[in-house]
Design an enzyme around this catalytic site. Structure first.
Site, PDB file in Angstrom:
ATOM      1  N   ARG A 147      21.934  -9.832  50.133  1.00 24.36           N
ATOM      2  CA  ARG A 147      22.544  -8.512  49.881  1.00 24.36           C
ATOM      3  C   ARG A 147      23.703  -8.577  48.890  1.00 24.36           C
ATOM      4  NH1 ARG A 147      21.864  -8.232  55.512  1.00 24.36           N
ATOM      5  NH2 ARG A 147      19.963  -7.096  56.026  1.00 24.36           N
ATOM      6  N   LYS A 169      25.356  -3.556  34.806  1.00 20.18           N
ATOM      7  CA  LYS A 169      23.988  -3.012  34.917  1.00 20.18           C
ATOM      8  C   LYS A 169      23.022  -4.186  35.028  1.00 20.18           C
ATOM      9  CE  LYS A 169      24.316   1.467  32.632  1.00 20.18           C
ATOM     10  NZ  LYS A 169      23.904   2.295  31.474  1.00 20.18           N
ATOM     11  N   GLU A 211      24.882  -3.082  17.678  1.00 23.15           N
ATOM     12  CA  GLU A 211      25.753  -2.657  18.792  1.00 23.15           C
ATOM     13  C   GLU A 211      27.220  -2.722  18.372  1.00 23.15           C
ATOM     14  OE1 GLU A 211      24.660  -1.316  21.521  1.00 23.15           O
ATOM     15  OE2 GLU A 211      22.597  -2.020  21.711  1.00 23.15           O
ATOM     16  N   LYS A 253      34.223  -1.834  25.545  1.00 23.76           N
ATOM     17  CA  LYS A 253      33.247  -1.669  26.639  1.00 23.76           C
ATOM     18  C   LYS A 253      33.977  -1.709  27.981  1.00 23.76           C
ATOM     19  CE  LYS A 253      28.923  -2.016  28.605  1.00 23.76           C
ATOM     20  NZ  LYS A 253      27.540  -2.373  28.486  1.00 23.76           N
ATOM     21  N   GLU A 263      28.290   5.742  35.262  1.00 28.08           N
ATOM     22  CA  GLU A 263      27.805   6.742  34.311  1.00 28.08           C
ATOM     23  C   GLU A 263      27.713   8.118  34.960  1.00 28.08           C
ATOM     24  OE1 GLU A 263      25.007   4.716  31.702  1.00 28.08           O
ATOM     25  OE2 GLU A 263      24.187   6.656  31.135  1.00 28.08           O
ATOM     26  N   ARG A 268      30.575   6.913  30.052  1.00 31.59           N
ATOM     27  CA  ARG A 268      29.795   5.697  29.748  1.00 31.59           C
ATOM     28  C   ARG A 268      28.606   6.018  28.842  1.00 31.59           C
ATOM     29  NH1 ARG A 268      28.529   0.470  33.608  1.00 31.59           N
ATOM     30  NH2 ARG A 268      27.250  -0.616  32.078  1.00 31.59           N
ATOM     31  N   ASN A 272      25.467   5.076  24.590  1.00 33.39           N
ATOM     32  CA  ASN A 272      24.058   5.287  24.238  1.00 33.39           C
ATOM     33  C   ASN A 272      23.872   5.857  22.836  1.00 33.39           C
ATOM     34  OD1 ASN A 272      23.214   4.362  26.728  1.00 33.39           O
ATOM     35  ND2 ASN A 272      23.365   6.402  27.656  1.00 33.39           N
ATOM     36  N   HIS A 275      20.720   5.237  20.903  1.00 39.55           N
ATOM     37  CA  HIS A 275      19.737   4.665  21.820  1.00 39.55           C
ATOM     38  C   HIS A 275      18.624   5.640  22.211  1.00 39.55           C
ATOM     39  CE1 HIS A 275      22.602   1.455  21.912  1.00 39.55           C
ATOM     40  NE2 HIS A 275      21.943   0.772  22.816  1.00 39.55           N
ATOM     41  N   HIS A 279      15.385   3.818  21.604  1.00 44.42           N
ATOM     42  CA  HIS A 279      14.496   3.342  22.671  1.00 44.42           C
ATOM     43  C   HIS A 279      13.065   3.835  22.456  1.00 44.42           C
ATOM     44  CE1 HIS A 279      17.751   2.289  25.875  1.00 44.42           C
ATOM     45  NE2 HIS A 279      17.528   1.302  25.038  1.00 44.42           N
ATOM     46  N   HIS A 291      15.718  -5.136  19.640  1.00 44.71           N
ATOM     47  CA  HIS A 291      16.476  -4.008  20.183  1.00 44.71           C
ATOM     48  C   HIS A 291      17.425  -3.419  19.128  1.00 44.71           C
ATOM     49  CE1 HIS A 291      18.637  -1.568  23.084  1.00 44.71           C
ATOM     50  NE2 HIS A 291      19.770  -2.119  22.687  1.00 44.71           N
TER      51      HIS A 291
HETATM   52  N1  GLY Z   1      24.390  -0.695  27.466  1.00 45.52           N
HETATM   53  C1  GLY Z   1      24.899   0.550  27.916  1.00 45.52           C
HETATM   54  C2  GLY Z   1      25.705   0.443  29.166  1.00 45.52           C
HETATM   55  O1  GLY Z   1      26.036  -0.643  29.607  1.00 45.52           O
HETATM   56  O2  GLY Z   1      26.035   1.440  29.748  1.00 45.52           O
END
Ligand code: GLY
Length: 388
Positions: A147, A169, A211, A253, A263, A268, A272, A275, A279, A291
């Protein structure tokens, strides 16, 4: 001596970085730290050029722990040097391939078995060493084993160093779409060593610059100017220049994630930029494009929309396009990638809500707005322009 400064000092350092004044070249000859402030989940992003093997094993996060190293098979040699320094604390090493195919549910049993065999417990640590795919899958493994156990990220590509290893993430793909299974799981530490980037192919390195350029557009006109002025040094992977730039991106960041970890407030989402179309192109190209290459095209599309919908000036638009070109990233969309495929992939993306495609668009260099609704027709016009 154990490394790691008291929290309050780190916080001061973070405030300093938040004001962004880190252009001191002496600073770059040693390890620098940015704190990602998230209450009890606060952690440092340490950056030291060529210092991974020397510095990381001495960090307090790793003291008296059982450690499992999950590493991209291509980096086995570097991982072995690290493992030697970790000594008896390292109780196992799992090798993965870094490709997108690794990022699926069938990779996880291999990691759970390695963890069980190494007798990891709730106090143990996973060190994830690799690019974005490896970090995402190892992150999800760490989030779910017992967990949730600690993870230290050692990102080894430029995209991972400035973006994917920061912010917690984690996840894997399903056959029907990318990143559909995952969890937020903050690392205990991120260790960034730009010297590792020496081994990246030119194409991979340039892809990461998409990026980096993004950070300039979304929040940092000074960074943007520096990229315009010093792209040659960056492309030659000059250690000081690279450290300065990566450090600056990590600080941005960290600031964004500390204010909107999940988000939810919309902040956040500024990450994007480029993106949404990016994407779509990435999926339609069946990952023939890296990417960052798809994101570069997505940013050019977003710049066109920004001129139409947010009155982004022609001068700013040209500067962004020129910088993307200077970084050696693609600026034209191959006619083989069709509207229908790109739009279908975009509609599956999490950036579509209530049937509307929502975009992050630029008002000027250093400032963007989120949630701008864009019609399918407008996207088609942009794609036609990208092919012209
Ligand atoms: N790569 C976008 C984020 O981490 O929110």
């Amino acid at each position: 001596m154990k490394l790691g400064k008291p929290l309050i000092k780190e916080l001061d350092n973070f405030r300093l970085l938040a004001k962004t004044e880190v252009a001191n070249s002496k600073l770059m000859s040693k390890v620098t730290e940015t704190l990602l402030y998230l209450g009890s989940r606060s952690h440092a992003i340490r950056l030291g050029h060529g210092l991974l093997v020397k510095d990381l094993p001495r960090h307090h996060v790793l003291s008296d722990r059982r450690i499992l190293v999950v590493v991209d098979a291509k980096l086995k040699r570097l991982a072995k040097q690290l493992v030697r320094q970790l000594g008896s604390r390292c109780v196992g090493m799992a090798l993965l391939s870094g490709g997108e195919k690794t990022k699926n549910l069938s990779t996880l049993p291999k990691l759970y078995e390695a963890a069980a065999k190494a007798r990891l417990d709730r106090e143990s640590v996973v060190i994830a060493m690799g690019g974005g795919v490896l970090g995402d899958v190892a992150g999800f493994f760490a989030a779910t084993y017992l967990r949730g156990i600690r993870i230290v990220h050692v990102p080894t590509t430029l995209v991972a160093q400035v973006d994917s290893a920061i912010g917690g993430k984690t996840g894997v793909n399903l056959p029907v779409g990318k990143n559909l299974v995952g969890a937020f799981h903050q690392p205990s530490l991120v260790f960034v060593d730009p010297a590792i980037l020496r081994t990246l192919s030119e194409r991979q390195f340039r892809s990461g610059l998409a990026e980096v350029i993004k950070y300039g557009v979304i929040s940092d006109p000074q960074l943007f100017k520096r990229l315009e002025a010093r792209m040659d040094r960056i492309l030659s992977r000059d250690p000081k220049e690279l450290s300065w730039v990566i450090h600056r991106c990590c600080a941005i960041k960290a600031k964004v994630v500390s204010r909107d970890e999940h988000e939810t407030s919309g902040l956040r989402a500024i990450l994007n930029f480029g993106h949404t179309i990016g994407h779509g192109i990435e999926a339609a190209a069946h990952y023939e494009l890296l990417h960052g290459e798809a994101i570069a095209l997505g940013m050019i599309g977003a710049v066109d929309l920004s001129q139409k919908l947010l009155k982004l000036s022609k001068v700013a638009a040209e500067r962004i396009k020129t910088l993307i070109e200077k970084a050696g990233l693609p600026t034209r969309l191959n006619a083989r990638y069709k509207d229908a495929q790109i739009l279908n992939a975009m509609k599956l993306d999490k950036k579509v809500s209530k049937g509307k495609i929502r975009f992050v668009l630029a008002q000027r260099i250093g400032s963007v707005k989120t949630g701008i609704p864009v019609s399918e027709e407008q996207v088609r016009e942009v794609l036609a322009h990208l092919r012209a």
